[in-house]
Motif scaffolding. Structure first.
Motif: not given
Length: 492
Positions: A49, A135, A138, A144, A146, A156
């Protein structure tokens, strides 16, 4: 063949883009896939990530291997202990366990769903239960993203890849909420502008302007670390402009916006703010690579270039006839530099070096038409000490005049000074200049013991050495006796 993450590929992302990104992770893919399989065998998810994913899509290598998991820290520690050569608790309360396998280090953190109290930057730690929930907390959409392991599925949910392709800086949640949660993210925004060339969207800029004062709750050490990363980036000036334009610089480095001195038709003078940013850019152009005597990027040089004129606002005087003077701004600037760097918790050596360069940055302008004596050159070298190379670069960078004739004259004058310095260094080893009598010999000549008086005698002989060059031990002893005869201790 490198496996391609196809299961949830967003349709707007070309397959070859994903292939290229995964190719940049190829050296660590076997390690990551194996680790993912171990977590999966325990019934838990694991994903690469943040920065490593972003950098893979940028074609950049990342030394960091940050992972997030549905497993709690106890389970994570158990898995890493069996997998790695070593493991350690990086912050169990925050869900982070570290491990090393061979030359690779990983940090694995349990999904987070933190809340902030709005008065400090320390979160009320809460573990989350989904990757998507992790996410959204973040800092920016480009961080954000992964890759689920071991299958390398791209996750995403906030369009970070599209933003990255468009050089756009957005937050996953509303920026005012994101920055309220963690004000340091505003500093990171400026850093990513400088590092990656990203452009913040208008709502991010507005939120930074509105929340600028909340940066006060962040520790000086954390602010300093972000400022350092910004300054060491490829294009720090763009990041610094964002700090100034949003008001964040008033909280971090107020001396920088203070350089925006008003200019009117009666008191015209150089724009000190723009001049300082130009000097920083020119200093960066003069940096050398890792094999040089001062490796690049050079934090000390960059700080000195940025701060060299911060003594001008408090020393500005309007003279009769419309002129403007900044007498002693070098000395005042050195004191302000040291004060600000101490407030930001810079280490003593860095603070001392930067302040000294600020203090010395005008010294060359006394060189005039090259009429300095050898004594003056010796003092220039001795006063600069180990900062001489940086002082050369700072002085050259400080020439921002548009008058080409003046610029050439200054350049030729400094060329001449550097040649003279090299000659004297070669002839007299100025880098190791010492009085021609050491402390023991001084004590024997004067019949005194170590102490403050001997220290003054040593300083006197050093000044003789700088003024006259080598004169020999016998002549030095004679000069020392003459000096001693005029001291009150001798008369007593």
């Amino acid at each position: 063949m490198v496996p391609v993450p196809t299961p949830s590929t967003p349709p707007q992302i070309p397959r070859e883009v994903l292939e290229d990104a995964v190719a940049h992770l190829a050296p660590v893919l076997p390690l990551l896939r194996e680790l993912g399989e171990r977590f999966s065998a325990k019934g838990h998810d694991l994903a690469l990530v943040g920065g490593p994913v972003r950098d893979a899509f940028l074609g950049r290598e990342s030394l960091d291997l940050d992972l997030t998991t549905s497993a709690g820290p106890e389970v994570t520690e158990e898995i890493l202990a069996a997998w790695g050569d070593a493991h350690w608790d990086m912050g169990r309360d925050f869900g982070t366990i570290g491990a090393r396998r061979g030359e690779h280090v990983v940090e694995v953190t349990t999904y987070r769903a933190d809340e902030y109290d709005g008065t400090t930057r320390k979160p009320v730690v809460a573990f989350g239960d989904t990757l998507e929930g992790d996410l959204v907390r973040r800092d920016f959409t480009v961080n954000a993203m992964a890759l689920r392991l071991p299958d390398l599925e791209l996750v995403d949910p906030h369009g970070g890849l599209v933003d990255l392709a468009a050089y756009r800086l957005r937050t996953p949640s509303a920026p005012e909420v994101s920055f309220s949660d963690d004000p340091l993210r505003m500093m990171r925004a400026a850093r990513f502008v400088a590092q990656l060339g990203l452009v913040p969207v208008p709502e991010v800029v507005t939120a930074m302007e509105q929340a600028a004062t909340t940066l006060q709750i962040v520790s000086a050490e954390r602010v300093r670390d972000e400022l350092v990363k910004l300054l060491l980036a490829p294009d720090p000036v763009t990041g610094l402009r964002l700090l100034v334009d949003t008001g964040l610089a008033e909280q971090v480095l107020p001396e920088l916006p203070a350089l925006q001195l008003e200019i009117d038709e009666h008191h015209r003078h150089k724009d000190v703010y723009e001049h300082s940013l130009t000097v920083l850019e020119q200093a960066i152009d003069l940096e050398t690579g890792p094999d040089g005597d001062v490796p690049a990027p050079d934090l000390v040089l960059r700080l000195a270039a940025l701060l060299h004129d911060i003594g001008k606002p408090p020393t500005r005087r309007f003279e009769t006839g419309g002129g403007v003077s900044f007498h002693h701004h070098d000395v005042v600037g050195a004191k302000l530099t040291a004060k600000r760097m101490r407030a930001l918790r810079f280490d003593k050596d860095t603070t001392k070096a930067v302040a000294r360069l600020v203090e010395l940055h005008l010294r060359f302008h006394g060189y005039g038409d090259g009429q300095w004596t050898d004594s003056a050159v010796r003092r220039y070298v001795t006063d600069a000490g180990p900062l001489l190379t940086r002082l050369h670069r700072l002085t050259r960078a400080d020439c921002t005049t548009r008058n080409q004739r003046k610029a050439r004259r200054l350049s030729h004058a400094y060329d001449d000074l550097e040649v003279r310095i090299e000659r004297l260094l070669e002839a007299e080893e100025l880098g190791k200049v010492r009085p021609e009598l050491d402390g023991h010999e001084i004590g024997e000549v004067l019949g005194i013991r170590p102490g403050p008086v001997l220290g003054r005698a040593y300083s006197y002989l050093l000044s003789v050495r700088l003024d006259e060059g080598p004169i020999g031990k016998e002549a030095a002893a004679d000069r020392l006796r003459q000096w001693w005869a005029q001291q009150p201790e001798h008369e007593g």
